[in-house]
Design an enzyme around this catalytic site. Structure first.
Site, short mmCIF file in Angstrom:
data_model
loop_
_atom_site.label_atom_id
_atom_site.label_comp_id
_atom_site.label_asym_id
_atom_site.label_seq_id
_atom_site.Cartn_x
_atom_site.Cartn_y
_atom_site.Cartn_z
N PRO A 1 38.34 61.72 22.51
CA PRO A 1 38.19 60.58 21.61
C PRO A 1 38.51 60.92 20.17
O PRO A 1 38.68 62.09 19.82
CB PRO A 1 36.70 60.26 21.77
CG PRO A 1 36.08 61.53 22.18
CD PRO A 1 37.10 62.30 22.94
N PHE A 2 38.59 59.90 19.38
CA PHE A 2 38.61 60.13 17.93
C PHE A 2 37.78 59.06 17.25
O PHE A 2 37.53 58.00 17.80
CB PHE A 2 40.03 60.21 17.37
CG PHE A 2 40.95 59.08 17.71
CD1 PHE A 2 41.79 59.15 18.82
CD2 PHE A 2 40.99 57.94 16.93
CE1 PHE A 2 42.65 58.10 19.13
CE2 PHE A 2 41.83 56.89 17.23
CZ PHE A 2 42.67 56.97 18.34
#
Lengths: 66, 66, 66, 66, 66, 66
Positions: free
Chosen positions: C2-3
Site C-alpha cells: 500500500p501507500f
C-alpha cells in the site's frame, strides 16, 4: 520508490490492465531511471455516472470509449 | 485540517479499518500536532487485478498479503 | 503494497515528518497486516493560500495550526 | 478521458519528464484504447524529506536514486 | 465530510484561489447536500514542465492558459 | 487542462452528480479562467466503513449526511 495512479472509466479487461501496468512500469524505468521493485501502478476505475468533462457527465456523452 | 488517503488492496475487515483510522489519527495528532476534529482518513481499496508492483499485476503475484 | 498520502499545510519540521512516517507505517503494519518493505508514506505540504475549509481560505482563518 | 498522476522524488530533468509523459501517453493509447487528446499526465515531485518507505524517510536512506 | 482536490497549472492569484474555494464549497453544499464545516478544498499547483496533455508537455504547448 | 477530484461518501443520485459536475466546472471557468473542454471532474464515492473523521469511522458516527 514512485507510484503511479491511473484514473479512467470502468470497462478495461484484466489483460488490458496487465499490459498497461507492464508498459507504464517500463516507461518509468526507461525514462525516469526508476527501480521497478518498489514501483506501484494503481488503476482507479470510475463509473461514467461519476466522471464529467466540459461539464457533461460521462453517461450523457455521445462517444463512449475515451 | 489535513486528510490522509490510504491506498491498499481489498480485503480488510471493518474492525481492521476502524483500528487503522484510529491509529493514523493518533499518529497525526501526536507527531504532526494536528487537531482531530477536521482530520479525515479515507481508505481506497483496490482489487488485485487493478494494482501492480514491479510490472506484475497483483493477481499474478505468488504472495497474497502485502 | 500500500501507500499512504498525507495532505496537510506547510510548516512541519523534518523531525516531525520523520516521526509521522514511522508512526503511520507502524499503524499500517499493526492494524492492517501490511508488510513494511513496499509501504510508501508521502507527505504533500500545501501553502495556506491554496487550502480552504468551510469556504474560507487558510490564510483568512483566525486559528493557524490545524 | 483519463488522467495519470505520477508521484516520485524531486530531481528529474525536463527532458526526462518530456519523455516520460510521451511514453505513458503511448502506453495508455496502445494498452487501454484511450484517445490522447483529453489524456493528462501529471508529475508530482516530492522532496526526499517528505517521503518514506518501510518507515524510513528518504533523506535517511543510504541509496539515493529510486 | 468530503474533500475536493483541484489539480491545475501554477499561476493563479490568491484572490482567484479564494473565490474558487468559495464557489466549489457552494457547489458541494447546494448540489451534493454537504455540510461546509468539515469540507476541505485543496489546490495543487503543478509547473507546466511537469504536466502533459496528449503526450505534449505544458511548456511545449503553444496556448498557455488552460 | 485541470482536473478536480471529489472525495465523498457513497449515496448521491446521478442527478446530484450531474449537477455537481456542472457547478464545479462553472466555478473553475469563472473563478480560475479555465477552458472547459479538457476539464475533468471525477467523483470518488467511498463507503462509510472506509472513511473516518476525528478517529471515528463513518458507520460509527451518529449524524449520517456529511
Amino acid at each position: 520508490m514512485p507510484f503511479v495512479v491511473v484514473e479512467m472509466w470502468e470497462g478495461r479487461t484484466v489483460e488490458q490492465k496487465r499490459n498497461l501496468v507492464r508498459a507504464i512500469t517500463k516507461a518509468m524505468v526507461e525514462e525516469a531511471a526508476c527501480k521497478p521493485d518498489h514501483l506501484h501502478v494503481v488503476i482507479h476505475e470510475t463509473p461514467k455516472e461519476s466522471w464529467g468533462r466540459g461539464g457533461v457527465l460521462g453517461i450523457d456523452m455521445v462517444e463512449n470509449k475515451s
